[in-house]
Design a protein around this motif. Structure first.
Motif, PDB file in Angstrom:
ATOM      1  N   LYS A  25      40.464  46.269 -24.129  1.00  0.00           N
ATOM      2  CA  LYS A  25      40.651  47.702 -24.323  1.00  0.00           C
ATOM      3  C   LYS A  25      40.462  48.078 -25.802  1.00  0.00           C
ATOM      4  N   LEU A  26      40.954  47.212 -26.694  1.00  0.00           N
ATOM      5  CA  LEU A  26      40.816  47.507 -28.126  1.00  0.00           C
ATOM      6  C   LEU A  26      39.625  46.753 -28.741  1.00  0.00           C
ATOM      7  N   GLY A  27      38.779  46.184 -27.895  1.00  0.00           N
ATOM      8  CA  GLY A  27      37.583  45.491 -28.397  1.00  0.00           C
ATOM      9  C   GLY A  27      37.932  44.348 -29.332  1.00  0.00           C
ATOM     10  N   GLN A  28      38.998  43.613 -28.984  1.00  0.00           N
ATOM     11  CA  GLN A  28      39.467  42.575 -29.911  1.00  0.00           C
ATOM     12  C   GLN A  28      38.746  41.245 -29.715  1.00  0.00           C
ATOM     13  N   ASN A  29      37.635  41.095 -30.422  1.00  0.00           N
ATOM     14  CA  ASN A  29      36.942  39.814 -30.505  1.00  0.00           C
ATOM     15  C   ASN A  29      36.926  39.457 -31.980  1.00  0.00           C
ATOM     16  N   PHE A  30      37.721  38.469 -32.322  1.00  0.00           N
ATOM     17  CA  PHE A  30      37.898  38.138 -33.741  1.00  0.00           C
ATOM     18  C   PHE A  30      36.837  37.139 -34.193  1.00  0.00           C
ATOM     19  N   VAL A  31      36.318  37.341 -35.398  1.00  0.00           N
ATOM     20  CA  VAL A  31      35.325  36.403 -35.935  1.00  0.00           C
ATOM     21  C   VAL A  31      36.071  35.195 -36.504  1.00  0.00           C
ATOM     22  N   VAL A  32      35.682  34.014 -36.046  1.00  0.00           N
ATOM     23  CA  VAL A  32      36.385  32.804 -36.486  1.00  0.00           C
ATOM     24  C   VAL A  32      35.462  31.904 -37.310  1.00  0.00           C
ATOM     25  N   VAL A  55      36.977  49.227 -40.778  1.00  0.00           N
ATOM     26  CA  VAL A  55      37.624  49.697 -39.547  1.00  0.00           C
ATOM     27  C   VAL A  55      37.938  48.472 -38.697  1.00  0.00           C
ATOM     28  N   GLY A  56      39.180  48.373 -38.247  1.00  0.00           N
ATOM     29  CA  GLY A  56      39.554  47.279 -37.355  1.00  0.00           C
ATOM     30  C   GLY A  56      39.571  45.928 -38.035  1.00  0.00           C
ATOM     31  N   PRO A  57      40.434  45.757 -39.041  1.00  0.00           N
ATOM     32  CA  PRO A  57      40.483  44.467 -39.752  1.00  0.00           C
ATOM     33  C   PRO A  57      41.024  43.323 -38.899  1.00  0.00           C
ATOM     34  N   GLY A  58      41.759  43.660 -37.821  1.00  0.00           N
ATOM     35  CA  GLY A  58      42.278  42.605 -36.943  1.00  0.00           C
ATOM     36  C   GLY A  58      43.181  41.662 -37.699  1.00  0.00           C
ATOM     37  N   LEU A  59      42.882  40.367 -37.607  1.00  0.00           N
ATOM     38  CA  LEU A  59      43.719  39.362 -38.278  1.00  0.00           C
ATOM     39  C   LEU A  59      43.279  39.146 -39.724  1.00  0.00           C
ATOM     40  N   GLY A  60      42.130  39.722 -40.107  1.00  0.00           N
ATOM     41  CA  GLY A  60      41.767  39.733 -41.535  1.00  0.00           C
ATOM     42  C   GLY A  60      40.580  38.888 -41.939  1.00  0.00           C
ATOM     43  N   SER A  61      39.826  38.344 -40.984  1.00  0.00           N
ATOM     44  CA  SER A  61      38.755  37.424 -41.420  1.00  0.00           C
ATOM     45  C   SER A  61      37.695  38.129 -42.279  1.00  0.00           C
ATOM     46  N   LEU A  62      37.198  39.274 -41.794  1.00  0.00           N
ATOM     47  CA  LEU A  62      36.193  39.990 -42.592  1.00  0.00           C
ATOM     48  C   LEU A  62      36.831  40.625 -43.832  1.00  0.00           C
ATOM     49  N   VAL A  76      41.595  50.256 -41.775  1.00  0.00           N
ATOM     50  CA  VAL A  76      42.186  51.144 -40.767  1.00  0.00           C
ATOM     51  C   VAL A  76      42.315  50.384 -39.447  1.00  0.00           C
ATOM     52  N   GLU A  77      43.545  50.122 -39.033  1.00  0.00           N
ATOM     53  CA  GLU A  77      43.767  49.309 -37.822  1.00  0.00           C
ATOM     54  C   GLU A  77      44.728  50.033 -36.879  1.00  0.00           C
ATOM     55  N   ILE A  78      44.346  50.122 -35.610  1.00  0.00           N
ATOM     56  CA  ILE A  78      45.144  50.848 -34.619  1.00  0.00           C
ATOM     57  C   ILE A  78      46.306  50.001 -34.070  1.00  0.00           C
ATOM     58  N   GLN A 105      46.364  53.383 -38.210  1.00  0.00           N
ATOM     59  CA  GLN A 105      46.011  54.587 -37.435  1.00  0.00           C
ATOM     60  C   GLN A 105      44.786  54.331 -36.575  1.00  0.00           C
ATOM     61  N   ASP A 106      44.565  55.245 -35.652  1.00  0.00           N
ATOM     62  CA  ASP A 106      43.352  55.255 -34.847  1.00  0.00           C
ATOM     63  C   ASP A 106      42.204  55.747 -35.737  1.00  0.00           C
ATOM     64  N   ALA A 107      41.163  54.927 -35.870  1.00  0.00           N
ATOM     65  CA  ALA A 107      40.041  55.297 -36.747  1.00  0.00           C
ATOM     66  C   ALA A 107      39.351  56.577 -36.280  1.00  0.00           C
ATOM     67  N   LEU A 108      39.484  56.910 -35.004  1.00  0.00           N
ATOM     68  CA  LEU A 108      38.843  58.132 -34.493  1.00  0.00           C
ATOM     69  C   LEU A 108      39.590  59.386 -34.915  1.00  0.00           C
ATOM     70  N   ALA A 122      32.353  46.721 -41.333  1.00  0.00           N
ATOM     71  CA  ALA A 122      33.245  46.541 -40.187  1.00  0.00           C
ATOM     72  C   ALA A 122      32.599  45.740 -39.075  1.00  0.00           C
ATOM     73  N   ASN A 123      33.439  45.021 -38.371  1.00  0.00           N
ATOM     74  CA  ASN A 123      33.099  44.463 -37.065  1.00  0.00           C
ATOM     75  C   ASN A 123      33.769  45.434 -36.104  1.00  0.00           C
ATOM     76  N   LEU A 124      33.001  46.404 -35.618  1.00  0.00           N
ATOM     77  CA  LEU A 124      33.606  47.551 -34.932  1.00  0.00           C
ATOM     78  C   LEU A 124      34.094  47.197 -33.530  1.00  0.00           C
TER      79      LEU A 124
HETATM   80  N1  SAM Z   1      37.570  42.623 -38.201  1.00  0.00           N
HETATM   81  C1  SAM Z   1      38.157  41.662 -37.285  1.00  0.00           C
HETATM   82  C2  SAM Z   1      37.257  40.463 -37.162  1.00  0.00           C
HETATM   83  O1  SAM Z   1      36.064  40.608 -37.473  1.00  0.00           O
HETATM   84  O2  SAM Z   1      37.724  39.413 -36.755  1.00  0.00           O
HETATM   85  C3  SAM Z   1      38.451  42.259 -35.914  1.00  0.00           C
HETATM   86  C4  SAM Z   1      37.278  42.951 -35.222  1.00  0.00           C
HETATM   87  S1  SAM Z   1      37.589  43.387 -33.547  1.00  0.00           S
HETATM   88  C5  SAM Z   1      35.931  43.413 -32.927  1.00  0.00           C
HETATM   89  C6  SAM Z   1      37.959  45.114 -33.582  1.00  0.00           C
HETATM   90  C7  SAM Z   1      39.266  45.497 -34.245  1.00  0.00           C
HETATM   91  O3  SAM Z   1      39.375  46.934 -34.200  1.00  0.00           O
HETATM   92  C8  SAM Z   1      40.535  44.975 -33.593  1.00  0.00           C
HETATM   93  O4  SAM Z   1      41.396  44.498 -34.582  1.00  0.00           O
HETATM   94  C9  SAM Z   1      41.152  46.204 -32.900  1.00  0.00           C
HETATM   95  O5  SAM Z   1      42.561  46.151 -32.785  1.00  0.00           O
HETATM   96  C10 SAM Z   1      40.694  47.311 -33.818  1.00  0.00           C
HETATM   97  N2  SAM Z   1      40.567  48.638 -33.178  1.00  0.00           N
HETATM   98  C11 SAM Z   1      40.222  48.942 -31.898  1.00  0.00           C
HETATM   99  N3  SAM Z   1      40.154  50.262 -31.706  1.00  0.00           N
HETATM  100  C12 SAM Z   1      40.455  50.837 -32.912  1.00  0.00           C
HETATM  101  C13 SAM Z   1      40.568  52.182 -33.364  1.00  0.00           C
HETATM  102  N4  SAM Z   1      40.326  53.212 -32.532  1.00  0.00           N
HETATM  103  N5  SAM Z   1      40.920  52.409 -34.644  1.00  0.00           N
HETATM  104  C14 SAM Z   1      41.152  51.362 -35.498  1.00  0.00           C
HETATM  105  N6  SAM Z   1      41.064  50.066 -35.121  1.00  0.00           N
HETATM  106  C15 SAM Z   1      40.726  49.803 -33.861  1.00  0.00           C
END
Ligand code: SAM
Length: 279
Positions: A25-32, A55-62, A76-78, A105-108, A122-124
């Motif tokens: 749902k949140l497109g969470q595919n983390f780059v490892v 946008v979407g730093p996740g766990l912080g790899s990028l 900006v991380e939701i 916050q929600d990036a949108l 970003a890795n969106l």
């Molecule tokens: N940057 C990280 C990486 O490369 O490993 C994570 C990338 S992952 C594809 C997308 C990230 O965007 C997730 O951390 C997710 O929680 C976050 N995310 C999803 N929808 C979002 C939104 N509307 N606003 C901000 N962040 C969002």
């Protein structure tokens, strides 16, 4: 102390510690993979003189790979669990105080960004990548260029020239703001979890001058939406509702704009659409 990057084992350990199971749902595919995040930062030509928004730093790899250049980052991380942990991860990896600002916050919906960023990296999240890009181009005019990772089909669409098969509303709207290009492919194997789609990098540069006023942009985008909602129809039919209520009225406007009423939306450039909006 130099900034160090996250390894695959550490990323999984961090997620386990936070009780985070990556969600679709949140497109969470983390780059490892460290090479991939460095490749993205290199493609974006980030230097210590830049101010980056991610946008979407996740766990912080990028994020860490960007911070490694010395550029400050606003991220900006939701997902609040991820947003809250990021400063501690950064500190543990040698990031100096003040270099990272996290906006939970929600990036949108975000309407203010500290630090007037000039580069977007970003890795969106794939389900919202186009709306996020358009929102950022619209609301944050300090952003001059960027590189983002998106689903391959979306990247091809963003970079498509008029007349190509995949050219559509996102291609034209993106072109309102600047020029877009494909900037490399990324293997599925660098993600955890491995996604079931291919990914590409897309680079962009904002045009030096704005294409028109906000009112003209809104009118142009409404015409673009109408043209591609019925992409097989000729413009005089597809645009009849938005240009005067009949195909005769639409033809008249199209002719004034120098566009053939029998053309289809996919043949038109952003300049053509702007001319129609002005006519
Ligand atoms: N940057 C990280 C990486 O490369 O490993 C994570 C990338 S992952 C594809 C997308 C990230 O965007 C997730 O951390 C997710 O929680 C976050 N995310 C999803 N929808 C979002 C939104 N509307 N606003 C901000 N962040 C969002």
């Amino acid at each position: 102390m130099p900034v160090t990057l996250l390894g695959a084992a550490e990323i999984r350990a961090l997620a386990a510690d936070l009780d985070v199971t990556p969600t679709k749902k949140l497109g969470q595919n983390f780059v490892v993979d460290a090479n991939t995040v460095r490749k993205i930062v290199t493609a974006a030509r980030v230097t210590s003189a830049d101010r980056v928004v991610e946008v979407g730093p996740g766990l912080g790899s990028l994020t860490l790979a960007i911070l490694e250049t010395g550029a400050p980052v606003t991220a900006v991380e939701i997902d609040h669990r991820l947003a809250e942990r990021l400063p501690a991860t950064a500190a543990a990896h040698g990031v100096p105080d003040g270099a990272l600002t996290v906006v939970a916050q929600d990036a949108l919906r975000v309407s203010e960004l500290p630090g007037d960023p000039d580069v977007l990296v970003a890795n969106l999240p794939y389900n919202v990548s186009v709306p996020v890009l358009l929102h950022f181009m619209e609301h944050f005019p300090t952003i001059q260029r960027g590189v983002v990772m998106v689903q391959a089909e979306v990247g091809e669409r963003l970079a498509a020239p008029s007349g190509s098969k995949v050219y559509g509303a996102p291609s034209v709207k993106a072109a309102w703001y600047g020029t877009w290009r494909l900037a490399g492919t990324v293997s599925r194997q660098v993600f955890w979890p491995v996604p079931n789609v291919d990914s590409v990098l897309v680079g962009f540069e904002r045009d030096a001058a704005a294409r028109g006023t906000e009112e003209e942009r809104l009118r142009t985008f409404a015409i673009v939406d109408a043209a591609f909602q019925q992409r097989r129809k000729m413009l005089r039919q597809a645009l009849s509702a938005v240009l005067g209520g009949s195909s005769a009225a639409a033809s008249e406007v199209l002719e004034r704009a120098g566009v053939a009423p029998t053309a289809r939306g996919e043949e038109l450039t952003i300049e053509d659409f702007v001319r129609i909006a002005r006519a």
